[in-house]
Design a protein around this motif. Structure first.
Motif, mmCIF file in Angstrom:
data_model
loop_
_atom_site.group_PDB
_atom_site.id
_atom_site.type_symbol
_atom_site.label_atom_id
_atom_site.label_comp_id
_atom_site.label_asym_id
_atom_site.label_seq_id
_atom_site.Cartn_x
_atom_site.Cartn_y
_atom_site.Cartn_z
ATOM 1 N N ASN A 155 0.819 -1.214 0.000
ATOM 2 C CA ASN A 155 0.000 0.000 0.000
ATOM 3 C C ASN A 155 0.857 1.270 0.000
ATOM 4 O O ASN A 155 0.479 2.272 -0.596
ATOM 5 C CB ASN A 155 -0.944 0.013 1.202
ATOM 6 C CG ASN A 155 -2.023 1.080 1.069
ATOM 7 O OD1 ASN A 155 -2.998 0.899 0.348
ATOM 8 N ND2 ASN A 155 -1.834 2.213 1.743
ATOM 9 N N PHE A 156 2.020 1.223 0.718
ATOM 10 C CA PHE A 156 2.841 2.430 0.862
ATOM 11 C C PHE A 156 4.277 2.255 0.387
ATOM 12 O O PHE A 156 4.736 3.005 -0.481
ATOM 13 C CB PHE A 156 2.864 2.890 2.333
ATOM 14 C CG PHE A 156 1.551 3.397 2.858
ATOM 15 C CD1 PHE A 156 0.827 4.354 2.154
ATOM 16 C CD2 PHE A 156 1.040 2.952 4.085
ATOM 17 C CE1 PHE A 156 -0.377 4.843 2.647
ATOM 18 C CE2 PHE A 156 -0.165 3.440 4.569
ATOM 19 C CZ PHE A 156 -0.873 4.384 3.867
ATOM 20 N N GLY A 157 4.978 1.273 0.960
ATOM 21 C CA GLY A 157 6.430 1.145 0.748
ATOM 22 C C GLY A 157 6.811 1.110 -0.718
ATOM 23 O O GLY A 157 7.636 1.914 -1.186
ATOM 24 N N THR A 186 -5.611 2.247 1.056
ATOM 25 C CA THR A 186 -6.069 3.630 0.913
ATOM 26 C C THR A 186 -6.236 4.001 -0.560
ATOM 27 O O THR A 186 -6.678 5.091 -0.883
ATOM 28 C CB THR A 186 -5.060 4.593 1.571
ATOM 29 O OG1 THR A 186 -3.773 4.391 0.951
ATOM 30 C CG2 THR A 186 -4.943 4.337 3.055
ATOM 31 N N HIS A 187 -5.811 3.111 -1.463
ATOM 32 C CA HIS A 187 -6.003 3.273 -2.914
ATOM 33 C C HIS A 187 -5.911 1.883 -3.529
ATOM 34 O O HIS A 187 -5.521 0.926 -2.845
ATOM 35 C CB HIS A 187 -4.957 4.217 -3.528
ATOM 36 C CG HIS A 187 -3.579 4.025 -2.971
ATOM 37 N ND1 HIS A 187 -2.670 5.041 -2.817
ATOM 38 C CD2 HIS A 187 -2.944 2.902 -2.504
ATOM 39 C CE1 HIS A 187 -1.545 4.574 -2.296
ATOM 40 N NE2 HIS A 187 -1.698 3.286 -2.100
ATOM 41 N N THR A 188 -6.260 1.762 -4.810
ATOM 42 C CA THR A 188 -6.161 0.430 -5.432
ATOM 43 C C THR A 188 -4.786 0.197 -6.055
ATOM 44 O O THR A 188 -4.580 -0.799 -6.743
ATOM 45 C CB THR A 188 -7.269 0.218 -6.500
ATOM 46 O OG1 THR A 188 -7.155 1.231 -7.501
ATOM 47 C CG2 THR A 188 -8.649 0.250 -5.891
ATOM 48 N N SER A 189 -3.830 1.108 -5.781
ATOM 49 C CA SER A 189 -2.473 0.935 -6.327
ATOM 50 C C SER A 189 -1.844 -0.382 -5.876
ATOM 51 O O SER A 189 -0.950 -0.909 -6.560
ATOM 52 C CB SER A 189 -1.563 2.084 -5.883
ATOM 53 O OG SER A 189 -2.160 3.324 -6.151
ATOM 54 N N ASN A 190 -2.305 -0.926 -4.736
ATOM 55 C CA ASN A 190 -1.752 -2.205 -4.278
ATOM 56 C C ASN A 190 -1.919 -3.285 -5.339
ATOM 57 O O ASN A 190 -1.088 -4.181 -5.467
ATOM 58 C CB ASN A 190 -2.397 -2.630 -2.950
ATOM 59 C CG ASN A 190 -3.875 -2.952 -3.082
ATOM 60 O OD1 ASN A 190 -4.601 -2.296 -3.836
ATOM 61 N ND2 ASN A 190 -4.338 -3.950 -2.352
ATOM 62 N N VAL A 191 -2.997 -3.194 -6.120
ATOM 63 C CA VAL A 191 -3.224 -4.200 -7.169
ATOM 64 C C VAL A 191 -2.172 -4.062 -8.270
ATOM 65 O O VAL A 191 -1.625 -5.053 -8.758
ATOM 66 C CB VAL A 191 -4.647 -4.078 -7.767
ATOM 67 C CG1 VAL A 191 -4.954 -5.276 -8.655
ATOM 68 C CG2 VAL A 191 -5.692 -3.938 -6.665
ATOM 69 N N GLN A 192 -1.852 -2.792 -8.633
ATOM 70 C CA GLN A 192 -0.823 -2.565 -9.653
ATOM 71 C C GLN A 192 0.531 -3.098 -9.185
ATOM 72 O O GLN A 192 1.274 -3.715 -9.950
ATOM 73 C CB GLN A 192 -0.656 -1.063 -9.952
ATOM 74 C CG GLN A 192 -1.722 -0.478 -10.840
ATOM 75 C CD GLN A 192 -2.585 0.501 -10.082
ATOM 76 O OE1 GLN A 192 -3.352 0.098 -9.223
ATOM 77 N NE2 GLN A 192 -2.474 1.772 -10.405
ATOM 78 N N ILE A 193 0.863 -2.818 -7.910
ATOM 79 C CA ILE A 193 2.140 -3.309 -7.372
ATOM 80 C C ILE A 193 2.199 -4.835 -7.503
ATOM 81 O O ILE A 193 3.197 -5.402 -7.967
ATOM 82 C CB ILE A 193 2.307 -2.890 -5.884
ATOM 83 C CG1 ILE A 193 2.334 -1.358 -5.748
ATOM 84 C CG2 ILE A 193 3.567 -3.515 -5.278
ATOM 85 C CD1 ILE A 193 3.485 -0.661 -6.458
ATOM 86 N N GLY A 209 -12.030 -0.602 -7.437
ATOM 87 C CA GLY A 209 -12.215 -1.226 -6.128
ATOM 88 C C GLY A 209 -12.542 -0.243 -5.022
ATOM 89 O O GLY A 209 -12.542 0.976 -5.216
ATOM 90 N N ARG A 210 -12.826 -0.826 -3.822
ATOM 91 C CA ARG A 210 -13.180 -0.027 -2.643
ATOM 92 C C ARG A 210 -11.930 0.280 -1.842
ATOM 93 O O ARG A 210 -11.052 -0.579 -1.695
ATOM 94 C CB ARG A 210 -14.177 -0.807 -1.786
ATOM 95 C CG ARG A 210 -14.616 -0.047 -0.553
ATOM 96 C CD ARG A 210 -15.681 -0.793 0.197
ATOM 97 N NE ARG A 210 -16.937 -0.795 -0.544
ATOM 98 C CZ ARG A 210 -18.010 -1.481 -0.178
ATOM 99 N NH1 ARG A 210 -17.974 -2.229 0.905
ATOM 100 N NH2 ARG A 210 -19.111 -1.434 -0.895
ATOM 101 N N VAL A 211 -11.839 1.502 -1.355
ATOM 102 C CA VAL A 211 -10.683 1.930 -0.557
ATOM 103 C C VAL A 211 -11.168 2.632 0.709
ATOM 104 O O VAL A 211 -12.337 3.007 0.807
ATOM 105 C CB VAL A 211 -9.753 2.855 -1.382
ATOM 106 C CG1 VAL A 211 -9.284 2.149 -2.644
ATOM 107 C CG2 VAL A 211 -10.446 4.163 -1.736
ATOM 108 N N TYR A 212 -10.253 2.792 1.684
ATOM 109 C CA TYR A 212 -10.654 3.278 3.018
ATOM 110 C C TYR A 212 -9.752 4.416 3.485
ATOM 111 O O TYR A 212 -8.528 4.348 3.322
ATOM 112 C CB TYR A 212 -10.564 2.122 4.024
ATOM 113 C CG TYR A 212 -11.420 0.938 3.656
ATOM 114 C CD1 TYR A 212 -12.687 0.768 4.208
ATOM 115 C CD2 TYR A 212 -10.971 -0.007 2.726
ATOM 116 C CE1 TYR A 212 -13.481 -0.315 3.862
ATOM 117 C CE2 TYR A 212 -11.763 -1.093 2.377
ATOM 118 C CZ TYR A 212 -13.007 -1.241 2.940
ATOM 119 O OH TYR A 212 -13.788 -2.306 2.585
ATOM 120 N N ARG A 213 -10.354 5.424 4.073
ATOM 121 C CA ARG A 213 -9.554 6.476 4.727
ATOM 122 C C ARG A 213 -10.258 6.897 6.004
ATOM 123 O O ARG A 213 -11.490 6.969 6.057
ATOM 124 C CB ARG A 213 -9.376 7.688 3.805
ATOM 125 C CG ARG A 213 -8.647 7.283 2.539
ATOM 126 C CD ARG A 213 -7.757 8.310 1.927
ATOM 127 N NE ARG A 213 -7.238 7.727 0.682
ATOM 128 C CZ ARG A 213 -6.998 8.376 -0.440
ATOM 129 N NH1 ARG A 213 -7.177 9.692 -0.482
ATOM 130 N NH2 ARG A 213 -6.550 7.767 -1.506
#
Ligand code: 2NL
Length: 360
Positions: A155-157, A186-193, A209-213
């Motif tokens: 998600n971040f690193g 917090t975003h769907t970028s995790n899927v791209q990673i 997708g669904r994301v949370y903040r």
């Protein structure tokens, strides 16, 4: 005994005429047809009244002796038919009372319409997501999804967010109490990673997708919402490719007369980065509440994937380049369908949802 006497004496009075018998059977049939058994007890009462040893059918059979000999055959047939009728009704009632509808029951009207099964409708977020995703699918982007509970790296690193970036703050992100390495994405970028880590190139994907903040819930913002992100990685992918792809998207989404502008921006995971605006599709650029009198509405963020992000996923940034973008779904859905409170999306209120039965 004198030979001339009749065979029976006194003479039999044939008191039951055929006319009376037919009339009687008709009346009884009407009575049976009008009878509705509410429960098993009523069915049993029906049996005793009509088919019991002292019941009406038996009593009618007894009447045969009062029928003139020349009518006996016909009367016998009528009574037999009546007996079968009463038995048929009894069997149907018994089955119905046992919870098994009878399809053989003569009284059942098989032409009656069936029970209406209410049709649902697609959620407005689903409608808007499909609309966005299908435009990119036509350009060859493949849809992929990933986990909503994610680890810090995906998600971040991997996205080049420094250790003390404010987005990682507990104020902004929901962490899983049992394991501080886990969080709600917090975003769907995790899927791209995760797609990039697979090491299969080129990549051309679209990721809804669904994301949370961790935000205070109000009419304008929610602690969960929906996003679509896109990613294109290959040799020689340039900012020109990014612009042409997004121009095509905007024309398909908002019409060919809509104008587009890019403003320089900053994201840790892209360099250079930009925000893309379209001329206000509510007032046509005149200036209104939606565009805050500017004539422009921001619809997405984008940029060239940062070389650090590529290396983090094992991709050689000297050989490959790529672009990425991200947009929210709630806001365009609210504008398109005239929804003024973001909380309505998550309340599962049928009065709200059924208004989209014929929406596209
Ligand atoms: C926005 C902006 C953006 C991305 C998302 C991305 C993902 C990877 C690498 C690089 Cl894996 N970038 N995503 C890039 C730019 C902007 O979203 O306003 N979203 C609602």
């Amino acid at each position: 005994m004198a030979q001339w006497l009749p065979r029976s004496y006194p003479p039999v009075a044939y008191i039951c005429s055929m006319e009376n018998l037919v009339k009687k059977i008709e009346d009884y049939k009407a009575a049976i047809n009008g009878f509705e058994a509410a429960d098993a007890k009523a069915v049993e009462e029906f049996r005793i009244k009509w088919l019991g040893t002292k019941g009406i059918v038996k009593e009618m059979m007894g009447e045969m002796k009062n029928v003139a000999p020349e009518h006996k055959k016909q009367a016998g047939q009528l009574l037999n038919e009546f007996k079968l009728f009463a038995e048929g009704r009894f069997e149907a009632m018994k089955e119905a009372a046992a919870g098994q509808p009878s399809i053989t029951g003569q009284q059942r009207d098989l032409s009656l319409p069936g029970d209406v099964i209410p049709l649902g409708s697609r959620h407005p977020i689903t409608l808007m997501r499909n609309r966005i995703v299908s435009i990119f699918q036509r350009l060859g982007f493949a849809v992929a999804e990933g986990p909503e509970i994610e680890d810090d790296w995906h998600n971040f690193g991997a996205l080049n967010l420094p250790e003390h970036h404010p987005a990682r703050d507990m104020q902004d992100t929901f962490y899983v109490q049992q394991n501080p390495d886990w969080l709600l994405r917090t975003h769907t970028s995790n899927v791209q990673i995760r797609e990039m880590e697979k090491g299969k190139l080129p990549i051309r994907g679209i990721y809804p997708g669904r994301v949370y903040r961790n935000e205070t819930v109000s009419a304008r913002s929610h602690c969960y919402f929906h996003q679509v992100e896109g990613l294109y990685i290959d040799e020689n992918v340039s900012f020109a490719d990014l612009k042409q792809t997004l121009y095509f998207f905007v024309k398909e989404m908002y019409g060919k007369d809509v104008k587009v502008r890019f403003r320089p921006s900053y994201f840790p995971f892209t360099e250079p980065s930009a925000e893309m605006d379209v001329s206000c599709f509510i007032c046509g650029g005149e200036g209104c509440n939606i565009c805050k009198k500017t004539g422009w509405v921001e619809i997405l963020g984008c940029g060239m994937v940062h070389p650090n992000v590529l290396s983090n996923c094992g991709i050689d940034p000297n050989r490959y380049t790529g672009f990425a973008f991200g947009m929210g779904i709630e806001r365009p859905a609210m504008l398109k369908y005239g929804i003024n409170d973001i909380r309505l999306f998550g309340e599962n209120d049928v009065r709200f949802l059924k208004q989209f039965t014929s929406a596209i």
